[in-house]
Design a protein around this motif. Structure first.
Motif, short mmCIF file in Angstrom:
data_model
loop_
_atom_site.label_atom_id
_atom_site.label_comp_id
_atom_site.label_asym_id
_atom_site.label_seq_id
_atom_site.Cartn_x
_atom_site.Cartn_y
_atom_site.Cartn_z
N MET A 1 0.84 -1.18 0.00
CA MET A 1 0.00 0.00 0.00
C MET A 1 0.89 1.24 0.00
SD MET A 1 -2.71 -1.69 0.05
CE MET A 1 -3.27 -3.31 0.52
N ARG A 2 0.49 2.23 -0.76
CA ARG A 2 1.26 3.47 -0.81
C ARG A 2 0.32 4.63 -0.49
NH1 ARG A 2 5.63 3.10 -4.28
NH2 ARG A 2 6.03 5.26 -3.73
N GLN A 3 0.74 5.54 0.37
CA GLN A 3 -0.04 6.72 0.68
C GLN A 3 0.89 7.93 0.65
OE1 GLN A 3 -3.01 6.14 3.91
NE2 GLN A 3 -1.88 4.26 4.24
N HIS A 4 0.46 9.00 0.03
CA HIS A 4 1.27 10.21 -0.11
C HIS A 4 0.42 11.45 0.18
CE1 HIS A 4 4.28 7.80 -2.31
NE2 HIS A 4 3.23 7.24 -2.87
N ASP A 5 0.78 12.21 1.19
CA ASP A 5 0.21 13.53 1.41
C ASP A 5 -1.27 13.56 1.76
OD1 ASP A 5 2.70 14.22 0.60
OD2 ASP A 5 2.11 14.98 -1.36
N ALA A 6 -1.90 12.41 1.95
CA ALA A 6 -3.36 12.43 2.16
C ALA A 6 -3.69 12.47 3.64
CB ALA A 6 -3.99 11.20 1.51
N GLU A 7 -3.20 13.48 4.35
CA GLU A 7 -3.36 13.53 5.79
C GLU A 7 -4.24 14.69 6.27
OE1 GLU A 7 -2.34 11.20 7.62
OE2 GLU A 7 -1.15 10.11 6.17
N VAL A 8 -4.78 15.49 5.36
CA VAL A 8 -5.64 16.60 5.75
C VAL A 8 -7.08 16.12 5.75
CG1 VAL A 8 -6.36 18.95 5.23
CG2 VAL A 8 -4.02 18.21 4.70
N PRO A 9 -7.72 15.97 6.92
CA PRO A 9 -9.00 15.28 6.99
C PRO A 9 -10.16 15.95 6.27
CG PRO A 9 -8.47 16.32 9.09
CD PRO A 9 -7.24 16.43 8.23
N ASP A 10 -10.12 17.26 6.07
CA ASP A 10 -11.25 17.94 5.46
C ASP A 10 -10.97 18.32 4.01
OD1 ASP A 10 -9.32 19.76 6.02
OD2 ASP A 10 -10.68 21.31 6.79
N ALA A 11 -9.97 17.73 3.39
CA ALA A 11 -9.59 18.08 2.03
C ALA A 11 -9.82 16.92 1.08
CB ALA A 11 -8.12 18.50 2.00
N ASP A 62 -3.40 7.30 7.45
CA ASP A 62 -2.82 6.04 7.92
C ASP A 62 -3.81 5.28 8.80
OD1 ASP A 62 -0.43 6.44 6.62
OD2 ASP A 62 0.56 7.36 8.35
N GLU A 63 -4.49 6.01 9.67
CA GLU A 63 -5.44 5.37 10.58
C GLU A 63 -6.60 4.74 9.82
OE1 GLU A 63 -8.30 6.50 14.41
OE2 GLU A 63 -6.95 8.00 13.56
N ALA A 64 -7.15 5.49 8.85
CA ALA A 64 -8.28 4.98 8.08
C ALA A 64 -7.89 3.75 7.27
CB ALA A 64 -8.82 6.07 7.15
N TRP A 65 -6.68 3.80 6.68
CA TRP A 65 -6.28 2.66 5.85
C TRP A 65 -5.97 1.43 6.68
CZ3 TRP A 65 -7.51 1.91 1.14
CH2 TRP A 65 -6.93 0.85 0.43
N GLN A 66 -5.36 1.62 7.84
CA GLN A 66 -5.09 0.49 8.72
C GLN A 66 -6.39 -0.17 9.16
OE1 GLN A 66 -2.24 -1.06 9.54
NE2 GLN A 66 -1.29 0.31 8.03
N SER A 67 -7.39 0.65 9.41
CA SER A 67 -8.69 0.10 9.77
C SER A 67 -9.27 -0.71 8.62
CB SER A 67 -9.64 1.23 10.16
OG SER A 67 -10.94 0.74 10.40
#
Length: 279
Positions: A1-11, A62-67
């Protein structure tokens, strides 16, 4: 799994499925992608085109994807949606799939990040153009499987009967019982070794013959078999094969089945995930 920059919850964020060259816009039209909130679309890069979709950033923290990883049904849904988009585009043009959950904060961040991979994308697209990935699984010939089962049965019988100790009327082992036991064990071991050697030769023969036809190949770990499946897998490999040689590949596998007596499973054509490398 790869995640980049997607940490702003309201964006919003930009999910990237793949990179390709000159895609047909209709190839991904109407595909749901990983969300129903925005269409799958094309994003022009300097030299290529990315296949993307706008998603909610909060769904890819990260939290949402781990869930999500702990929810098998939800994970399978994402995997299927990702693959459906990649497959649809790859059917129309050479396509480099990106790992599932490759997400950037915005379109510009996609352009900036993927621009650094221009050389790799160019090489990968050249390599896989007019090619497909095919899987080949080989199972040991019946004779080899039977030999292994027979030696295992002998070992099990020895364990259950307590051989080689065969009491006489004086409570001592019968003459020659130990020697007979050792000879039986040596014979079983020789049979097992010959069967394993034959199986290895069969696997190498199939891999060599199919490899000659393919542009590239990869050996994979054998898949674990269900407890109810008595077959012994001796080769699990994937091959990059030119489209015009697909019928030749099918004929070759049929010939190899007849020649080796092994069970050979051919699967494909697939999007060449195994031959595009990592971003």
């Amino acid at each position: 799994m790869r995640q980049h920059d997607a940490e702003v919850p309201d964006a919003n964020a930009t999910y990237v499925f793949a990179v390709c060259r000159d895609p047909d816009p209709s190839s991904c039209a109407g595909l749901p992608g990983v969300t129903h909130e925005a269409p799958v679309r094309l994003l022009a890069l300097d030299s290529f085109t990315a296949i993307v979709q706008t998603v909610r950033a909060c769904d890819f923290t990260d939290e949402a994807w781990q869930s999500r990883l702990s929810d098998q049904r939800e994970l399978e849904r994402y995997a299927r949606a990702h693959h459906d988009v990649v497959s649809a585009v790859a059917a129309a043009c050479p396509t480099v799939p990106l790992p599932m959950a490759t997400v950037y904060h915005a379109d510009e961040r996609v352009r900036e990040a993927l621009a650094k991979e221009t050389d790799r994308f160019r090489a990968a697209l050249k390599r896989i153009a007019h090619h497909a990935e095919w899987g080949v699984k080989v199972y040991a010939p019946p004779a080899a499987t039977a030999a292994t089962a027979a030696t295992a049965a002998t070992d099990d019988a020895d364990r259950r009967t307590g051989r080689p100790v065969v009491p006489t009327d004086r409570g001592r082992p019968a003459a020659g019982a130990g020697l007979a036991y050792l000879e039986r064990k040596r014979g079983a071991q020789r049979l097992r070794e010959r069967s394993q050697e034959d199986a290895l030769r069969t696997a190498e023969t199939v891999d060599e013959q199919v490899g000659r036809l393919a542009t590239a190949s990869r050996r994979l770990r054998p898949h674990p078999q269900p407890s109810t499946d008595r077959r012994v897998q001796i080769l699990n490999a994937t091959y990059l094969v030119a489209e015009h040689r697909s019928e030749e590949l099918a004929l070759l596998t049929r010939t190899l089945r007849e020649r080796t007596g092994a069970e050979i499973e051919l699967s494909g054509p697939w999007v060449p995930y195994s031959f595009v490398g990592e971003v």
